[in-house]
Design a protein around this motif. Sequence first.
Motif, PDB file in Angstrom:
ATOM      1  N   HIS A 136      53.862  53.206  29.290  1.00 21.31           N
ATOM      2  CA  HIS A 136      53.089  52.129  28.457  1.00 21.31           C
ATOM      3  C   HIS A 136      51.537  52.243  28.687  1.00 21.31           C
TER       4      HIS A 136
ATOM      5  N   LEU B 222      52.956  41.264  25.664  1.00 23.62           N
ATOM      6  CA  LEU B 222      53.713  42.416  26.115  1.00 23.62           C
ATOM      7  C   LEU B 222      54.991  42.787  24.973  1.00 23.62           C
TER       8      LEU B 222
ATOM      9  N   PHE C 208      45.613  42.963  26.141  1.00 27.08           N
ATOM     10  CA  PHE C 208      44.765  42.077  27.159  1.00 27.08           C
ATOM     11  C   PHE C 208      43.652  41.434  26.572  1.00 27.08           C
TER      12      PHE C 208
ATOM     13  N   HIS D  34      44.784  49.876  30.781  1.00 23.81           N
ATOM     14  CA  HIS D  34      45.717  50.983  31.546  1.00 23.81           C
ATOM     15  C   HIS D  34      46.582  51.768  31.360  1.00 23.81           C
TER      16      HIS D  34
ATOM     17  N   HIS E  65      56.272  42.406  39.100  1.00 24.86           N
ATOM     18  CA  HIS E  65      55.793  41.860  37.729  1.00 24.86           C
ATOM     19  C   HIS E  65      57.041  41.043  37.387  1.00 24.86           C
TER      20      HIS E  65
ATOM     21  N   SER F 137      58.308  42.123  33.346  1.00 21.99           N
ATOM     22  CA  SER F 137      59.490  43.532  33.265  1.00 21.99           C
ATOM     23  C   SER F 137      60.300  43.608  34.593  1.00 21.99           C
TER      24      SER F 137
ATOM     25  N   TYR G 257      48.562  49.640  41.052  1.00 28.18           N
ATOM     26  CA  TYR G 257      47.528  50.015  39.990  1.00 28.18           C
ATOM     27  C   TYR G 257      46.211  50.558  40.858  1.00 28.18           C
TER      28      TYR G 257
ATOM     29  N   GLU H 260      48.364  52.826  36.407  1.00 30.17           N
ATOM     30  CA  GLU H 260      49.724  52.009  37.019  1.00 30.17           C
ATOM     31  C   GLU H 260      50.724  53.075  37.251  1.00 30.17           C
TER      32      GLU H 260
ATOM     33  N   PHE I 296      51.287  37.344  37.050  1.00 25.93           N
ATOM     34  CA  PHE I 296      51.333  38.937  37.291  1.00 25.93           C
ATOM     35  C   PHE I 296      51.905  39.564  38.608  1.00 25.93           C
TER      36      PHE I 296
ATOM     37  N   PHE J 166      43.133  40.949  34.238  1.00 27.84           N
ATOM     38  CA  PHE J 166      44.441  40.107  34.731  1.00 27.84           C
ATOM     39  C   PHE J 166      43.787  39.031  35.882  1.00 27.84           C
TER      40      PHE J 166
HETATM   41  O1  LIG Z   1      55.703  45.576  33.841  1.00 29.96           O
HETATM   42  C1  LIG Z   1      54.817  44.315  33.370  1.00 29.96           C
HETATM   43  O2  LIG Z   1      55.711  43.200  33.242  1.00 29.96           O
HETATM   44  C2  LIG Z   1      53.454  44.067  33.197  1.00 29.96           C
HETATM   45  C3  LIG Z   1      52.737  42.529  33.345  1.00 29.96           C
HETATM   46  C4  LIG Z   1      51.330  42.707  33.323  1.00 29.96           C
HETATM   47  C5  LIG Z   1      50.633  43.658  33.331  1.00 29.96           C
HETATM   48  C6  LIG Z   1      51.042  44.911  33.363  1.00 29.96           C
HETATM   49  O3  LIG Z   1      50.437  45.897  32.945  1.00 29.96           O
HETATM   50  C7  LIG Z   1      52.583  45.260  33.258  1.00 29.96           C
HETATM   51  O4  LIG Z   1      52.924  46.270  33.305  1.00 29.96           O
END
Ligand SMILES: O=C(O)c1cccc(O)c1O
Length: 300
Positions: free
Chosen positions: A141, A173, A186, A195, A227, A230, A236, A246, A274, A286
Amino acid sequence: MGADLHDIRYVRIGCDDLDTSVRFATDILGLELMERDGNRAYLRGDDRDHNICYTQGRESGQVTGWEVASLDALDEAAKAFEASGVTVRAGTSEERELRRVRGLIVVSDPTGNIIELVARPDACGRRYFPTRDAGILNFSHVGLHTRNPSADEAFWVRNLGGKVSDWIGDAALIRINDVHHNVALFPSTRAGIQHVNFQVESIDDIMRSFYHLQKNNVRIVFGPGRHPTSGARFLYFQGPDDIVYEYSTGVRLITAEDEKTYVPRQFPKAESSFCMWGSVPDIPEFRVPQPNGSAVARAA
Ligand SMILES: O=C(O)c1cccc(O)c1O
Ligand SMILES: [Fe+2]
């Protein structure tokens, strides 16, 4: 009806110095260099032909590329964009050549992030074979900066067929397949890639990389952590050209069966949203405002 995106395909990142970016990607991140000339380099962390194309010169910009299932689906997507008043540009033959795809259209989100839709990208008959074994399974992602979270979220949902899996504050997300998120938006003051995520096999890979990166003086900017959204465990770190990378493992899937009952959750903009282990991010987007108004500084 919006476009039917199947998966993320690539990112294109303009670099101050191609050599520096390629060295970081191969020796630190653990990608395989597939092709390179004086102006661009193609790298991958899975069986796709490339996941990242670094281009010489920051001014060459940052782009994300998304795959649709066919040239017909790409035509349908172009018509749908036009019908809803979104400016869509057909890629030139040179652009298609450089992206190794047969079909290409280009749109922008309300923030101005360039989003490319592609069809029939080149497949690769060789398996991924990196020089550093970071345990990478696949490119997964991207985080994008958004100047207008509600407008960009609406663009992803209405025009790109995304579904919100969760929110952290105003950050959405969003998934386009059964991975919890393929893109996350973000809130920020600018456009661009925030990222780039690669999935790794296990927590052992996360921790091995944690020590490897420290030994190589790479700045860890968040983690190791987990996290709550997810469920993925993560790390990171800072790469060249202002790009944060990441690694994560164990990202939740939301299958067609799950989708029948899945409701996106609103997490507050809080540290615990987070990272459920207590790691504190050194990533501006963040960071959580503190009651006294100062941002948290990461403990040295
Ligand atoms: O994996 C996630 O849930 C997640 C949450 C906040 C920020 C991220 O980069 C994430 O990948
Ligand atoms: Fe992420």
